[in-house]
Enzyme design. Structure first.
Site, PDB file in Angstrom:
ATOM      1  N   TYR A   1       0.908  -1.183   0.017  1.00  0.00           N
ATOM      2  CA  TYR A   1       0.002  -0.060   0.110  1.00  0.00           C
ATOM      3  C   TYR A   1       1.034   1.041  -0.033  1.00  0.00           C
ATOM      4  O   TYR A   1       0.588   2.398  -0.728  1.00  0.00           O
ATOM      5  CB  TYR A   1      -0.982   0.044   1.304  1.00  0.00           C
TER       6      TYR A   1
ATOM      7  N   ARG B   1       1.955   8.066  12.778  1.00  0.00           N
ATOM      8  CA  ARG B   1       1.480   9.218  13.371  1.00  0.00           C
ATOM      9  C   ARG B   1       0.091   9.169  13.585  1.00  0.00           C
ATOM     10  O   ARG B   1      -0.527   9.651  14.551  1.00  0.00           O
ATOM     11  CB  ARG B   1       1.986  10.705  12.806  1.00  0.00           C
TER      12      ARG B   1
ATOM     13  N   ARG C   1     -10.505   2.941   8.451  1.00  0.00           N
ATOM     14  CA  ARG C   1      -9.274   2.392   7.508  1.00  0.00           C
ATOM     15  C   ARG C   1      -8.016   2.662   7.947  1.00  0.00           C
ATOM     16  O   ARG C   1      -7.337   3.565   7.947  1.00  0.00           O
ATOM     17  CB  ARG C   1      -9.572   3.247   6.198  1.00  0.00           C
TER      18      ARG C   1
ATOM     19  N   PHE D   1      13.601  20.542  -2.258  1.00  0.00           N
ATOM     20  CA  PHE D   1      12.374  20.099  -2.252  1.00  0.00           C
ATOM     21  C   PHE D   1      12.262  18.491  -1.575  1.00  0.00           C
ATOM     22  O   PHE D   1      11.190  18.106  -1.261  1.00  0.00           O
ATOM     23  CB  PHE D   1      11.898  19.936  -3.789  1.00  0.00           C
TER      24      PHE D   1
END
Length: 805
Positions: A515, A562, A572, A634
């Site tokens: 996932y 977290r 979920r 970034f």
């Protein structure tokens, strides 16, 4: 003689033509403009039921004449359909309004006159007469025009459709002369040619024609085209009493279904029966089955990507702006203001950061010209609304890369909003369709939008997604290909998990990793490909998919750790069962939120944090490869934030009672330091040392946690300035306290001599001893704090040019 429709625009027709409104039994109830009956809105989510006709014109060879509706049409433009589809109208003489007696006789002269009128107008066919048409039956259907206007389409059809057949030789028919205002193309086709065309996903089709073709014309127990001669010369297929009611394919359905894919049906009466077919059957182009006997469960629906429908009332502005699910509804654990203010280096850094604004925005609203200025500005503003964390680091990217990454982020955020909404969709199949179709249905259709999905700014993004699509389509080809590919794979990956019961987390660590790969690892891959495609980074950055994937997994696992309580409340959760069940005493993941299970909860938490820490080596390898400073920042800032969050979560019971957050001042300090490899490595080292210091020897994962921290420490060096390294952590707060105390004692002091005079008195010995000591202490504290803050703020080292092996 004036020709019907001459010099009239599509909008003219919409406002002038008066359609015949009817009830479910086809009884005339009045008249309304074509515009009014085709509007789909919150008051009329299925428009207004009215009469229509569908002509199927065959030549002497048995070929069917098809037309492609003009792209200028307001409803269902550019779709292929049967020979002619339109409406009998009020106000014509002779009348086009059929009576119940007209239908009972099978004559339907009104519908046939309307067919003659529209065939002349649309296709230039002037030789046809009403008596050449054969009435077969009536269909009741509705469909939202989502191909043009997205899942929240404001236009659609809701009709009782009179089916008219005609067979005319080419010689008698004359030349077909399409009206370009109505028709883009037309062609005669055999049945096999039609079936091949229906399988071609590059072609768009009207929903009513797909229903008719699959259930009656080519399919069903007795397909009409299979016995065209019988259809034209006998009563074999004529049904004067039945109105066949078809629900739309669920991907055309903009209202709630009954759970089986069936929508509303026509009312029954003693004079006629009503037959209903399922949405799944109606959606299956070319699949045979008896009308009224098909069921949603009988086969996997074969969906058509061009028709997506999920119309619901707009939620933007009607509810308080909020994030989805439990976000913002749980307690947030933050340090007190006093504690934050005592971090003098962070306060000083935050002030300088605000003044200097090192993350300069590079978004140019005119990059794609003035025609897209408003859309680019929308995307930029929406970025700031849906992501405070990533907005600044995205905006500071190079000017010819920033919009590519900005759009990439918004596209994935929109997809994530669809995935996260647990209430908007009527069925799992419906959500599956949108997830799998998003890359094709939404990205490439600037009229696509979705209402009633998500909350707050995420809902606003979906309702205005056409603006994002316009900017996406203006991006360079290489960027579009990357975003397309990742969006497609991510949507398919999310779809794999939608049907799973995730109330108790993923079943295994393998599933947990998969996932994370779909929702974050693929993002890492996509960004790497964008960096290389725009020539800002070495090809190795994109070719090493393992490190890109690990970068994404590190961020996603941190978020999952977290967000334990938020995800559990939403139903979920993602914590893997093969991990948490080792620590739980019951079979409920929610057990960890109870005070009596705190020890077990922390043991499970620490094991998951340790698992995430093992990704650090690959993350550092990736960062060391980057050459461009803006690209580096970034990538680096989210990674540093992630390890800071892991440190905050480690062995912290607050994870199970709310949301833990990194101090804002600390976050700013990390942003400032993350301009160099040395600065980033220093933060990884700092937090690894902190985690290691908090390890409880009795913790089941203690050895593994220490080992993971030691690996991180071995890969980094202490690059802090000497003053910072030598200063114990308690000294800066003490210096702050000393300054505050000095300021307080000066209040009401009658000696308000300027500082210069007091310093002179201090150095020539004329000041009283107690005052001299106080002033000296104040000067020492102030000087120390200034040097300490400057040391903490300054660039630690020049950018490292070391490359990972």
């Amino acid at each position: 003689m004036a020709v019907f429709g001459e010099n009239m625009s599509q909008l003219d027709f919409m406002n002038k033509d008066m359609c015949i409104t009817v009830d479910d039994d086809d009884n005339v109830t009045g008249a309304a403009s074509k515009y009014e009956v085709h509007v789909f809105d919150t008051k009329r989510p299925q428009g207004t039921l009215h009469r229509a006709f569908s002509v199927f014109l065959f030549d002497e060879k048995g070929r069917l004449l098809l037309q492609q509706r003009a792209k200028s049409k307001i409803t269902f433009p550019s779709v292929w359909t049967n020979t002619c589809c339109s409406h009998p109208l009020h106000g014509f003489s002779p009348t086009e309004v059929d009576t119940p007696a007209d239908v009972a006789s099978g004559d339907t002269p009104g519908a046939k006159r309307a067919a003659v009128r529209k065939l002349k107008h649309e296709l230039g066919l002037e030789t046809l007469k009403p008596e050449q048409f054969k009435f077969l039956t009536r269909l009741h259907y509705w469909a939202a025009d989502t191909v043009t206007h997205g899942p929240s389409a404001e236009w659609g059809e809701h009709e009782i459709d009179y089916i008219l057949f005609a067979q005319v030789s080419a010689k008698d028919l004359g030349e077909v002369k399409p009206n370009p205002e109505e028709v883009d193309a037309c062609k005669f086709v055999t049945q096999s040619e039609l079936e091949s065309m229906l399988e071609d996903r590059s072609l768009l089709w009207s929903p009513w024609f797909r229903i008719i073709a699959s259930q009656l014309l080519c399919g069903g127990a007795h397909p009409w085209w299979g016995d065209l001669k019988g259809a034209m010369t006998s009563e074999k297929f004529v049904d004067k009493t039945t109105i066949y009611a078809f629900s739309p394919p669920f991907n055309h359905d903009n209202t709630k279904s009954d759970g089986n894919g069936n929508g509303g049906s026509s009312s029954s009466s003693s004079s006629k029966r009503t037959t209903k077919t399922s949405a799944a059957a109606a959606a299956a182009a070319g699949r045979e089955g008896d009308v009224g006997n098909a069921t949603a469960a009988s086969a996997e629906p074969k969906l058509n990507y061009e028709h997506v429908g999920c119309y619901r009332p707009c939620t933007v502005g009607s509810t308080p702006a909020a994030k989805q699910g439990a976000y913002g509804k749980l307690k947030t654990h933050e340090e007190s203001k006093v504690s934050q203010l005592c971090k003098v280096d962070e306060v000083f850094t935050a002030l300088l950061f605000k003044v200097s604004s090192p993350l300069k925005g590079q978004v140019d609203p005119l990059r794609f010209g003035p025609q897209l200025k408003e859309d680019v500005e929308f995307c930029d503003a929406m970025l700031g609304k849906v992501s405070r964390s990533f907005a600044a680091v995205i905006r500071q990217l190079p000017a010819d890369l920033v919009l590519d990454c900005l759009v990439f982020y918004l596209v994935l955020r929109a997809l994530d909003t669809v995935e996260d909404d647990m209430n908007a969709f009527d069925s799992v199949d419906q959500k599956l369709f949108f997830l799998k179709d998003f890359y094709e249905g939404a990205l490439h259709n600037d009229k696509w939008k979705m209402q009633g999905v998500g909350e707050g700014d995420e809902a606003l993004l979906l309702e205005n997604f056409g603006k994002v699509s316009k900017v996406f389509q203006a991006l360079p080809k290489h960027s579009r290909e990357v975003i397309d590919d990742i969006n497609k794979r991510m949507g398919a990956g999310m779809a794999r998990f939608v049907a799973l019961d995730l109330g108790q987390g993923t079943t295994s660590t393998e599933e947990y990793n998969l996932y994370c790969h779909f929702v974050a690892g693929l993002v890492g891959e996509g960004l790497s490909r964008l960096f290389v495609a725009t020539n800002y980074e070495n090809p190795m950055v994109a070719s090493d998919l393992h490190t890109s994937n690990c970068m994404g997994l590190f961020l996603q696992k941190t978020n999952i750790i977290r967000d334990y309580l938020e995800d559990y409340v939403d139903g979920r959760a993602w914590w893997p069962q093969d991990v948490w069940k080792k620590h739980a005493t019951s079979g409920d993941l929610g057990e960890f939120s109870k005070p009596e299970s705190r020890a077990q909860a922390l043991a499970c938490l620490n094991e998951l944090v340790t698992d995430a820490l093992t990704l650090i080596p690959e993350c550092l390898v990736y960062l060391r490869r980057l050459d461009n400073d803006q690209v580096f920042r970034f990538c680096a800032i989210p990674q540093v934030m992630a390890i800071a969050t892991l440190e905050k979560c480690f062995n912290n019971p607050d994870v199970f009672t709310g949301v833990v957050k990194v101090r804002k001042g600390l976050a700013v300090k990390m942003i400032v330091d993350s301009k160099t490899v040395a600065g980033v490595e220093q933060w990884f080292r700092t937090f690894a040392l902190s985690i290691k210091s908090k390890v409880n020897p009795a913790d089941p994962s203690a050895a593994a946690t220490i080992a993971a921290c030691d690996v991180c420490l071995s890969l980094t060096t202490d690059a802090r300035p000497l003053l910072v390294r030598l200063t114990p952590s308690w000294v800066p707060p003490l210096a702050c306290f000393a300054l505050a105390a000095a300021a307080y004692t000066r209040q009401g002091d009658e000696d308000d001599a300027p500082l210069g005079q007091r310093l002179t008195a201090l150095f020539n010995g004329s000041m009283e001893t107690n005052q001299a000591c106080a002033l000296a202490a104040t000067l020492v504290a102030a000087t120390f704090l200034l040097l300490y803050a400057l040391s903490s703020f300054r660039v630690l080292k020049p950018p490292s040019k070391l490359k990972a092996a």
